[in-house]
Write an enzyme that holds these catalytic residues in place. Structure first.
Site, short mmCIF file in Angstrom:
data_model
loop_
_atom_site.label_atom_id
_atom_site.label_comp_id
_atom_site.label_asym_id
_atom_site.label_seq_id
_atom_site.Cartn_x
_atom_site.Cartn_y
_atom_site.Cartn_z
N PHE A 199 -1.76 6.81 4.50
CA PHE A 199 -1.63 5.77 3.46
C PHE A 199 -0.36 4.92 3.61
O PHE A 199 -0.38 3.74 3.33
CB PHE A 199 -1.66 6.39 2.07
CG PHE A 199 -3.05 6.64 1.55
CD1 PHE A 199 -4.13 5.90 2.01
CD2 PHE A 199 -3.29 7.61 0.57
CE1 PHE A 199 -5.41 6.12 1.53
CE2 PHE A 199 -4.58 7.83 0.09
CZ PHE A 199 -5.63 7.09 0.57
N HIS A 253 -10.97 5.59 7.34
CA HIS A 253 -9.52 5.55 7.60
C HIS A 253 -9.14 6.49 8.74
O HIS A 253 -8.43 6.10 9.67
CB HIS A 253 -8.74 5.99 6.34
CG HIS A 253 -8.38 4.86 5.43
ND1 HIS A 253 -7.30 4.05 5.66
CD2 HIS A 253 -8.95 4.43 4.29
CE1 HIS A 253 -7.22 3.15 4.69
NE2 HIS A 253 -8.22 3.35 3.83
N HIS A 276 0.83 -1.21 0.00
CA HIS A 276 0.00 0.00 0.00
C HIS A 276 0.86 1.25 0.00
O HIS A 276 0.64 2.19 -0.77
CB HIS A 276 -0.95 0.00 1.20
CG HIS A 276 -2.10 0.93 1.04
ND1 HIS A 276 -2.16 2.15 1.65
CD2 HIS A 276 -3.21 0.84 0.26
CE1 HIS A 276 -3.28 2.75 1.28
NE2 HIS A 276 -3.94 1.98 0.44
N HIS A 296 -7.27 -2.04 -5.39
CA HIS A 296 -7.52 -2.62 -4.07
C HIS A 296 -8.15 -4.01 -4.17
O HIS A 296 -7.94 -4.85 -3.30
CB HIS A 296 -8.36 -1.67 -3.22
CG HIS A 296 -7.61 -0.43 -2.83
ND1 HIS A 296 -7.53 0.68 -3.63
CD2 HIS A 296 -6.85 -0.15 -1.74
CE1 HIS A 296 -6.77 1.60 -3.04
NE2 HIS A 296 -6.35 1.13 -1.89
N HIS A 355 -15.22 5.68 2.54
CA HIS A 355 -13.91 5.04 2.64
C HIS A 355 -12.90 5.89 3.42
O HIS A 355 -12.24 5.41 4.34
CB HIS A 355 -13.38 4.72 1.24
CG HIS A 355 -11.90 4.56 1.18
ND1 HIS A 355 -11.06 5.58 0.77
CD2 HIS A 355 -11.09 3.53 1.53
CE1 HIS A 355 -9.81 5.16 0.86
NE2 HIS A 355 -9.80 3.92 1.31
N HIS A 411 -11.42 -2.61 3.38
CA HIS A 411 -11.42 -2.63 1.92
C HIS A 411 -12.24 -3.78 1.35
O HIS A 411 -12.67 -3.72 0.19
CB HIS A 411 -9.99 -2.59 1.37
CG HIS A 411 -9.57 -1.17 1.17
ND1 HIS A 411 -9.87 -0.46 0.02
CD2 HIS A 411 -8.96 -0.30 2.01
CE1 HIS A 411 -9.45 0.78 0.17
NE2 HIS A 411 -8.89 0.91 1.35
N HIS A 437 -4.95 6.13 -5.82
CA HIS A 437 -6.12 6.76 -5.19
C HIS A 437 -6.60 7.95 -6.01
O HIS A 437 -5.87 8.47 -6.83
CB HIS A 437 -5.78 7.21 -3.76
CG HIS A 437 -5.39 6.06 -2.89
ND1 HIS A 437 -4.10 5.67 -2.75
CD2 HIS A 437 -6.15 5.20 -2.18
CE1 HIS A 437 -4.06 4.62 -1.95
NE2 HIS A 437 -5.29 4.29 -1.61
CU1 C2O Z 1 -5.48 2.50 -0.60
CU2 C2O Z 1 -8.22 2.73 1.83
O1 C2O Z 1 -6.78 3.08 0.73
#
Ligand code: C2O
Length: 518
Positions: free
Chosen positions: A275, A258, A98, A128, A254, A288, A119
């Site tokens: 990230f 995070h 990631h 993802h 989303h 995810h 992203h």
């Molecule tokens: Cu690559 Cu939830 O991010």
């Protein structure tokens, strides 16, 4: 062809897999945290071939699984954590995937100095999906069970409205991560509209939070996601600067999830809130899982535009991953579209948000601006104090800002609306990539009534992700507003009032306009 003008080298072509021999250190927060998240190199790259499937893996909702399943996942992850860091299947290598794809460890192949980023564009869903696919296959192989399926955090359902217990209840479990929010441990309720600036607010009741979350899901999956580009995000082709625009689900919920999940005591929000470190938290893969599930659900909802993109530049975009046999595999977006072909499906769970249309709060707005309901936005604008002229843009968004935005068409028929979605574009967004950024967008509402109101069009929100290219200003937020305008009774108005409400971080906005897109 958006964005092609941003680089003289750009041609319409797919983004190719990176050259991992040229992977470089990432500077995660300016010079503060240089991190090496490059994978081991391999001379041999094989093309992905769909494996023979005898039995589909069924990914379960994390809050519904039993002890036996949790013990199995714990065991698999324990073995993954025990592999040496140099093994591409190890948990630390999995986490670093990631970081490498999100913090500019790679340049785009053929475009030195142009960052590869997965992203804020149409690469978000397929990248993802592949990432989870290999993570799952490796776990399965480590316990000798090819049917092992990772769980999904069912955050669109009341049952999943807190961090799933399997990740939090046992400090000795391989599923546990100490670098998580302390304030948001279960039974603290997940707020899909979370922003840092909300922290001081009062704790909502279960039913209120469920209702609000359902409205948000309805907006991000139904009313605000009627076209491919709204759902998948902006196009991103070889040679272009990244971060064109996030898709509806990527933006919300989303990203707020995070930020909500990371440890607030850590300066950079690790693990989930940044990230470079997000993949270090096992909960990331469950988060995810649900994001990926939304892709499948979106395609299954009614509407003839709810299909995968057919642009070859998307389909032929490629990534590299190590598989369960330590082979370096080249995968394409085209090969990711059908989860059954990849051998998995999601457990069927009801979708409580499917009918959760938000309600208009127009009356309170009318009271505030001293007009009666039904007066056009242009007339209303005259009574709004401190309206910012559109010609003042670009502006730094330091305070609540309301502008009057003209609509190129009005009073469209049902057929026209089905053909083309009316889209509010907030463009030229320039933001600090090192910090949490969030601003909300309202249409015809001065009251900032909250995400459960029809007037709430959506939010721009990002996870900190320092990258070497800091001067990008091409990011857009696109919000589908055809249904919103019906709901607030503005269908026949010549213009609408758009209010931008800063929540977190520093951001500049280049301009606002309304366009129509099929
Ligand atoms: Cu690559 Cu939830 O991010």
């Amino acid at each position: 062809m958006t964005g092609i003008g941003t680089s003289p080298l750009a041609v319409a072509a797919p983004i190719d897999a990176p050259d991992i021999t040229k992977c470089g250190n990432v500077e995660t927060q300016g010079q503060v945290l240089p991190v090496d998240c490059c994978p081991p190199t391999s001379l041999k790259i094989i093309d992905f071939k769909p494996p023979p499937i005898t039995k589909l893996r069924v990914r379960p909702a994390a809050h519904k699984v039993g002890k036996e399943y949790i013990a199995k996942y714990n065991e698999a992850l324990k073995r993954m954590r025990e592999l040496p860091d140099t093994d591409p299947r190890s948990f630390s290598q999995q986490a670093d995937i990631h970081c490498a794809y999100c913090n500019s460890a790679y340049d785009q192949t053929g475009y030195p100095g142009v960052e590869l980023q997965v992203h804020n564009s149409w690469l978000f869903f397929p990248f993802h999906r592949w990432y989870l696919y290999f993570y799952e296959r490796i776990l399965g192989s480590l316990i000798g069970d090819p049917t092992f399926a990772i769980p999904f955090w069912n955050w669109d359902h009341p049952g999943g409205i807190a961090m799933p217990a399997m990740f939090t209840s046992d400090k000795n479990s391989a599923l546990y991560d100490v670098n998580r929010s302390i304030a948001h441990q279960p039974p603290f309720l997940l707020d899909l509209d979370y922003s840092k600036s909300k922290d001081a607010g009062k704790i909502p009741q279960f039913k209120d939070q469920v209702d609000e979350n359902n409205t948000i899901m309805y907006r991000q999956m139904v009313s605000g996601a009627k076209t491919q580009s709204l759902f998948f995000g902006g196009d991103f082709r070889a040679g272009e600067q990244p971060e064109n625009s996030p898709g509806s689900i990527e933006a919300t919920p989303h990203t707020p999830i995070h930020i909500w999940s990371g440890n607030e005591k850590n300066k950079f929000g690790e693990n989930m809130g940044n990230f470079y470190s997000a993949g270090r938290d096992p909960m990331f893969y469950a988060h995810h899982g649900n994001v990926d599930r939304m892709w499948s659900i979106w395609k299954s909802l009614p509407g003839k535009k709810r299909t995968d993109i057919t642009d070859p530049d998307w389909l032929n975009s490629a990534f590299l991953f190590y598989d369960q046999n330590k082979n370096l595999v080249r995968v394409t977006v085209a090969d990711s579209l059908d989860t059954k072909r990849l051998g998995y499906v999601y457990e069927q769970v009801d979708l409580p948000w499917l009918k959760s249309k938000p309600k208009s709060g127009t009356t309170s707005k009318a009271k505030k601006v001293g007009i009666s309901v039904g007066v056009s936005a242009a007339t209303a604008a005259e009574s709004v104090k401190g309206l910012t002229p559109l010609t003042n843009f670009p502006i730094a968004l330091t305070k609540v800002t309301t502008v009057l935005v003209p609509r190129p068409k009005k009073g469209r028929s049902k057929a026209e609306k089905e053909e083309e979605e009316e889209i509010l574009v907030i463009e030229g967004i320039d933001y600090d990539r090192n910090s949490v950024v969030k601003f909300d967008v309202y249409v015809n509402d001065e009251d900032e009534g909250g995400p459960d109101k029809s007037e709430f069009a959506g939010s721009f929100v990002t996870v900190p992700h320092n990258t070497k290219n800091k001067e990008r200003t091409n990011t857009k937020l696109k919000l589908g507003i055809s249904e919103l305008l019906e709901d607030v009774g503005a269908d026949d108005d010549e213009s609408v009032l758009v209010t931008l409400v800063p929540k977190d971080g520093n951001v500049k906005v280049g301009g606002i306009k309304i366009v129509f897109e099929s």
